[in-house]
Design an enzyme around this catalytic site. Structure first.
Site, mmCIF file in Angstrom:
data_model
loop_
_atom_site.group_PDB
_atom_site.id
_atom_site.type_symbol
_atom_site.label_atom_id
_atom_site.label_comp_id
_atom_site.label_asym_id
_atom_site.label_seq_id
_atom_site.Cartn_x
_atom_site.Cartn_y
_atom_site.Cartn_z
ATOM 1 N N GLU A 94 -48.201 16.485 -7.619
ATOM 2 C CA GLU A 94 -47.945 17.364 -6.396
ATOM 3 C C GLU A 94 -46.535 16.769 -5.958
ATOM 4 O O GLU A 94 -46.075 15.774 -6.325
ATOM 5 C CB GLU A 94 -48.872 17.229 -5.269
ATOM 6 N N CYS A 107 -40.030 15.241 -2.092
ATOM 7 C CA CYS A 107 -40.970 13.980 -2.395
ATOM 8 C C CYS A 107 -41.439 14.120 -3.531
ATOM 9 O O CYS A 107 -42.366 15.180 -3.916
ATOM 10 C CB CYS A 107 -41.785 13.904 -1.029
ATOM 11 N N CYS A 114 -52.954 6.977 -9.056
ATOM 12 C CA CYS A 114 -52.148 5.673 -8.699
ATOM 13 C C CYS A 114 -53.089 4.580 -8.804
ATOM 14 O O CYS A 114 -54.247 4.474 -8.489
ATOM 15 C CB CYS A 114 -51.765 5.789 -7.201
ATOM 16 N N CYS A 118 -54.493 2.042 -2.146
ATOM 17 C CA CYS A 118 -54.419 1.718 -0.666
ATOM 18 C C CYS A 118 -55.529 2.360 0.073
ATOM 19 O O CYS A 118 -56.012 3.324 -0.213
ATOM 20 C CB CYS A 118 -53.067 2.100 0.135
ATOM 21 N N CYS A 121 -55.205 5.999 1.489
ATOM 22 C CA CYS A 121 -54.235 6.853 0.670
ATOM 23 C C CYS A 121 -54.853 7.739 -0.208
ATOM 24 O O CYS A 121 -55.952 7.353 -1.074
ATOM 25 C CB CYS A 121 -53.380 6.152 0.022
ATOM 26 N N CYS A 335 -47.453 12.065 4.192
ATOM 27 C CA CYS A 335 -47.677 11.064 3.431
ATOM 28 C C CYS A 335 -49.137 10.674 3.174
ATOM 29 O O CYS A 335 -49.960 10.805 4.032
ATOM 30 C CB CYS A 335 -47.030 9.751 4.392
#
Ligand code: SAH
Length: 343
Positions: A94, A107, A114, A118, A121, A335
């Site tokens: 994305e 962005c 990932c 975290c 996230c 975010c």
């Protein structure tokens, strides 16, 4: 059949003339190819109408121009646009386009998934699938640029992925954004965001380009940072402070410290005081990011009053800070809301 064609966005601008000569395109034509690719931003070689048909066929036989395509798009009432992009192996990433009055920011993602995971996230929920190539990172930019009515002026490397785990491709992409005629984005308009990975963060000191640097700190103590970023290779708080001190003096630039605000975890007055004491004397600014909700994650953002109190305490210590505007949250484009195949 294995596709042996090379992605054109994988080639640094300075290397392009030699690569074109090698396949039989005359040297003086390379400027034209660059112009069609980066200034006119065409999506296919067929559109390069100042080149002969044979030249266009040679190019198409040797290179791929678009290695990803916009599969879906969502528009938020605040004008933020989220693109789901399909890669040539079928996987998706994305990108988020954020138009503002004085700039248009993209962005970009650097990995499919990932590895960091975290606690708050969406991008790490299913771990890492693979790194993106430079061509795929730049390809996100070119696809968004084609879809945008305004020139893309800024890039934030804050989408899916931990960019320092894919450092060479990320640096190569920064090189292209900065040097390609027709893009020429200033390095101060490109921001690289990282959690600070042990053994990798120092690569920035010998990097070919120095974009703006943002570090996701999220806690004033190691105990708390380990809960928020439970990644074996995340640097500790003291090591990050030492890094920032060295960066301020060697690179001579300010660092942005990112701090996601999580209710009942890291957003009390005590943490604000501890953070301020930790950061005193460094050339930094703090970007406070109230948590954007993620369905699978039970943390919440603090109340507006608690957020304002946290910011006030930092200000009392003379620490420059801002609360990051929540753009795109209606379409899960804010975010930490970027994920695999989420639209
Ligand atoms: N992996 C890099 C870059 C991507 S994230 C990094 O962590 O820095 C960009 C920023 O968004 C980081 O500061 C990250 O912590 C923050 N973020 C992630 N999930 C979030 C969420 N749900 N709400 C608000 N910010 C989030």
């Amino acid at each position: 059949m294995v596709n042996l064609r090379c992605a054109l966005y994988d080639i640094p601008i300075v290397e392009l003339p030699a690569r074109l000569v090698a396949i039989g395109i005359k040297g003086f034509k390379s400027n034209e190819v660059v112009k069609w690719c980066y200034e006119r931003k065409v999506a296919s070689f067929a559109e390069m109408t100042t080149l002969s048909l044979t030249e266009r066929e040679i190019l198409a036989g040797n290179f791929i121009l678009t290695t990803l395509s916009i599969e879906q798009e969502h528009r938020s009432p605040d004008a933020t646009r989220k693109f789901l992009l399909r890669l040539s192996d079928g996987k998706c990433v994305e990108s988020v386009l954020i138009p503002e009055s004085d700039r248009t920011t993209l962005c970009v993602s650097t990995q499919v998934g990932c590895p960091v995971r975290c606690a708050f996230c969406a991008s790490g929920l299913y771990g890492l699938q693979r790194n993106l190539t430079c061509g795929e990172i730049v390809g996100q930019f070119m696809a968004a640029a084609r879809a945008s009515t305004t020139r893309l002026s800024n890039v934030v490397i804050m989408g899916m992925g931990e960019p320092f785990y894919n450092f060479e491709a990320v640096m190569q992409a920064i090189g292209l954004w900065h040097t390609a005629p027709g893009l020429e984005i200033g390095l101060r308009k490109i921001t690289l965001s990282t959690i600070g990975v042990a053994g990798l963060l120092d690569k920035i000191f010998s990097a070919p380009w120095q974009p703006k640097l943002a570090i996701s700190l999220h806690a004033p103590s190691d105990d708390l940072r380990r809960v928020i970023i439970p990644h074996d290779h995340a640097l500790g708080v003291r090591e990050i402070i030492a890094f920032i001190r060295r960066y301020n003096s060697e690179i001579g630039q300010r660092v942005t410290v990112e701090y996601v605000l999580l209710d009942k975890l890291n957003a009390s007055a005590a943490e604000a005081h501890a953070l301020a004491r930790l950061l005193r004397g460094l050339d930094i600014k703090v970007n406070l990011i109230p948590l954007n909700p993620v369905a699978e994650i039970s943390y919440a953002a603090p109340s507006p009053t608690a957020i304002a109190r946290f910011a006030d305490i930092l200000s009392q210590y003379g620490i420059t800070n801002m609360i990051r505007a929540q753009r795109g949250d209606h379409i899960s484009a804010a975010c930490g809301q970027l994920r695999l195949n989420s639209i």
